[in-house]
Design a protein around this motif. Sequence first.
Motif, PDB file in Angstrom:
ATOM      1  N   THR A  77       0.824  -1.290   0.170  1.00  0.00           N
ATOM      2  CA  THR A  77       0.042  -0.047   0.117  1.00  0.00           C
ATOM      3  C   THR A  77       0.844   1.160  -0.093  1.00  0.00           C
ATOM      4  OG1 THR A  77      -1.777  -1.226   1.190  1.00  0.00           O
ATOM      5  CG2 THR A  77      -1.778   1.299   1.108  1.00  0.00           C
ATOM      6  N   TYR A  78       2.072   1.114   0.743  1.00  0.00           N
ATOM      7  CA  TYR A  78       2.751   2.517   0.742  1.00  0.00           C
ATOM      8  C   TYR A  78       4.356   2.077   0.304  1.00  0.00           C
ATOM      9  CZ  TYR A  78      -0.496   3.731   4.285  1.00  0.00           C
ATOM     10  OH  TYR A  78      -1.910   4.035   4.918  1.00  0.00           O
ATOM     11  N   TYR A  79       5.096   3.288  -0.119  1.00  0.00           N
ATOM     12  CA  TYR A  79       6.559   3.093  -0.315  1.00  0.00           C
ATOM     13  C   TYR A  79       7.182   4.046   0.577  1.00  0.00           C
ATOM     14  CZ  TYR A  79       5.867   7.496  -2.718  1.00  0.00           C
ATOM     15  OH  TYR A  79       5.501   8.748  -3.161  1.00  0.00           O
ATOM     16  N   TYR A  80       8.311   3.717   0.815  1.00  0.00           N
ATOM     17  CA  TYR A  80       9.101   4.645   1.907  1.00  0.00           C
ATOM     18  C   TYR A  80      10.197   5.326   1.169  1.00  0.00           C
ATOM     19  CZ  TYR A  80       6.245   2.026   5.039  1.00  0.00           C
ATOM     20  OH  TYR A  80       5.123   1.291   5.647  1.00  0.00           O
ATOM     21  N   LYS A  81      10.419   6.322   1.572  1.00  0.00           N
ATOM     22  CA  LYS A  81      11.612   7.340   0.761  1.00  0.00           C
ATOM     23  C   LYS A  81      12.303   8.010   1.706  1.00  0.00           C
ATOM     24  CE  LYS A  81      10.318   9.901  -2.728  1.00  0.00           C
ATOM     25  NZ  LYS A  81       9.761  11.124  -3.612  1.00  0.00           N
ATOM     26  N   THR A  82      13.729   8.191   1.425  1.00  0.00           N
ATOM     27  CA  THR A  82      14.559   8.804   2.069  1.00  0.00           C
ATOM     28  C   THR A  82      15.109   9.931   1.261  1.00  0.00           C
ATOM     29  OG1 THR A  82      15.114   7.013   3.807  1.00  0.00           O
ATOM     30  CG2 THR A  82      16.411   8.939   3.580  1.00  0.00           C
ATOM     31  N   LYS A  83      14.999  11.153   1.867  1.00  0.00           N
ATOM     32  CA  LYS A  83      15.501  12.344   1.031  1.00  0.00           C
ATOM     33  C   LYS A  83      16.821  12.579   1.690  1.00  0.00           C
ATOM     34  CE  LYS A  83      10.964  13.864  -0.852  1.00  0.00           C
ATOM     35  NZ  LYS A  83      10.033  15.156  -0.909  1.00  0.00           N
TER      36      LYS A  83
ATOM     37  N   THR B 177      28.188  18.092   5.590  1.00  0.00           N
ATOM     38  CA  THR B 177      27.312  17.257   6.297  1.00  0.00           C
ATOM     39  C   THR B 177      26.198  16.664   5.333  1.00  0.00           C
ATOM     40  OG1 THR B 177      25.834  19.074   7.036  1.00  0.00           O
ATOM     41  CG2 THR B 177      27.684  18.303   8.340  1.00  0.00           C
ATOM     42  N   VAL B 178      25.410  15.877   5.759  1.00  0.00           N
ATOM     43  CA  VAL B 178      24.170  15.330   4.689  1.00  0.00           C
ATOM     44  C   VAL B 178      23.109  15.150   5.770  1.00  0.00           C
ATOM     45  CG1 VAL B 178      23.422  13.467   3.548  1.00  0.00           C
ATOM     46  CG2 VAL B 178      25.890  13.987   3.260  1.00  0.00           C
ATOM     47  N   SER B 179      21.815  15.879   5.478  1.00  0.00           N
ATOM     48  CA  SER B 179      20.811  15.997   6.245  1.00  0.00           C
ATOM     49  C   SER B 179      19.927  14.733   5.504  1.00  0.00           C
ATOM     50  CB  SER B 179      20.104  17.277   6.211  1.00  0.00           C
ATOM     51  OG  SER B 179      20.868  18.185   6.942  1.00  0.00           O
ATOM     52  N   TYR B 180      18.996  14.277   6.155  1.00  0.00           N
ATOM     53  CA  TYR B 180      18.181  13.194   5.559  1.00  0.00           C
ATOM     54  C   TYR B 180      16.654  13.367   6.274  1.00  0.00           C
ATOM     55  CZ  TYR B 180      18.304   9.556   9.351  1.00  0.00           C
ATOM     56  OH  TYR B 180      18.079   9.025  10.659  1.00  0.00           O
ATOM     57  N   ASP B 181      15.608  12.984   5.415  1.00  0.00           N
ATOM     58  CA  ASP B 181      14.305  12.921   6.404  1.00  0.00           C
ATOM     59  C   ASP B 181      13.615  11.823   5.536  1.00  0.00           C
ATOM     60  OD1 ASP B 181      12.005  13.722   7.144  1.00  0.00           O
ATOM     61  OD2 ASP B 181      12.023  15.668   6.368  1.00  0.00           O
ATOM     62  N   ASN B 182      12.775  11.277   6.456  1.00  0.00           N
ATOM     63  CA  ASN B 182      12.123   9.859   5.852  1.00  0.00           C
ATOM     64  C   ASN B 182      10.523  10.248   5.507  1.00  0.00           C
ATOM     65  OD1 ASN B 182      14.015   7.949   5.673  1.00  0.00           O
ATOM     66  ND2 ASN B 182      14.024   7.794   8.089  1.00  0.00           N
ATOM     67  N   PHE B 183      10.227   9.700   4.479  1.00  0.00           N
ATOM     68  CA  PHE B 183       8.656   9.941   4.293  1.00  0.00           C
ATOM     69  C   PHE B 183       7.949   8.415   3.875  1.00  0.00           C
ATOM     70  CE2 PHE B 183      10.942  13.709   3.119  1.00  0.00           C
ATOM     71  CZ  PHE B 183       9.948  14.756   3.496  1.00  0.00           C
ATOM     72  N   ARG B 184       6.672   8.605   3.970  1.00  0.00           N
ATOM     73  CA  ARG B 184       5.852   7.503   3.725  1.00  0.00           C
ATOM     74  C   ARG B 184       4.921   7.983   2.604  1.00  0.00           C
ATOM     75  NH1 ARG B 184       1.773   4.251   7.482  1.00  0.00           N
ATOM     76  NH2 ARG B 184       0.531   6.077   7.302  1.00  0.00           N
ATOM     77  N   GLY B 185       4.651   7.146   1.513  1.00  0.00           N
ATOM     78  CA  GLY B 185       4.271   7.666   0.280  1.00  0.00           C
ATOM     79  C   GLY B 185       3.144   6.413  -0.070  1.00  0.00           C
ATOM     80  N   THR B 186       1.888   7.047  -0.513  1.00  0.00           N
ATOM     81  CA  THR B 186       0.813   5.960  -0.871  1.00  0.00           C
ATOM     82  C   THR B 186       0.968   5.639  -2.400  1.00  0.00           C
ATOM     83  OG1 THR B 186      -0.794   6.944   0.571  1.00  0.00           O
ATOM     84  CG2 THR B 186      -1.638   5.721  -1.103  1.00  0.00           C
TER      85      THR B 186
END
Length: 255
Positions: free
Chosen positions: A114-120, A128-137
Amino acid sequence: MKKLLCLLSAAAFVFTSCSKDDNNSSDPASSILVKKITDIDIDGSSSNRNYVYNGNKIVSITDEDSSVLKYTYTGDFITKIEEIDKNGNLAVTTDYTYTNGKLTNEIQKTPNGTYYYKTKYIHNADGTVSYDNFRGTVTTGDEQEYGATGKYTLKEGNLVKLEVSYYGDEKSYVYEYDNKNHPLKNVTGLGLLLEDETLVNNLVKKTSISGSGDKISTSITTYSYTYDANNYPTEKVESYQSGNFISTQTTQYVY
């Protein structure tokens, strides 16, 4: 095998991995590739992972239970990893996209999920490297923040600090390294993926810190190595200590 991203997906570091020219250089050390890794637990039980390459590009990693990671390249960049379970079924697909040679998006999907998971990933001016996680439909493409955010600090290609925020739970990790060669150092493009271990030198100490104020908890993992004549490890002993609890694991490498 690679753990499901969620979520923790963590690790984020970036450094320049061996280029095609490097892999074709006259330096024989640039063609050293690990073929087999064996993990031995404190109780003596063991498991193997076997590595297959095409030149310096990784083709697959087969685990003890016959599950497989299959790698797809576009040029010298790894753009897809497929996780195949022990029954031969596709379990997880992870797609990678890059901007100016640096990983910027990682998307993980399961068949019929149902979902996919993304890291930007954002590569900051200070290195430095910043990251943020998301869940997409999957059906709509709608995304919302989901999981951890954080920042990674690198020095000479090695991840030296990771700061993680997970729904108000703050943690940090400090890493120390030797000056020897990581077993996977020469694999084309693998060092560009943002995992929890950099592929330049070998980790000798990891300090994990959680909590704040007078409720800070610290645990330490140390690593010792035996090296071959080319300064690649043939054995690693990992020791984890938290309070009075100590656990060890041995890893052996065959090239």
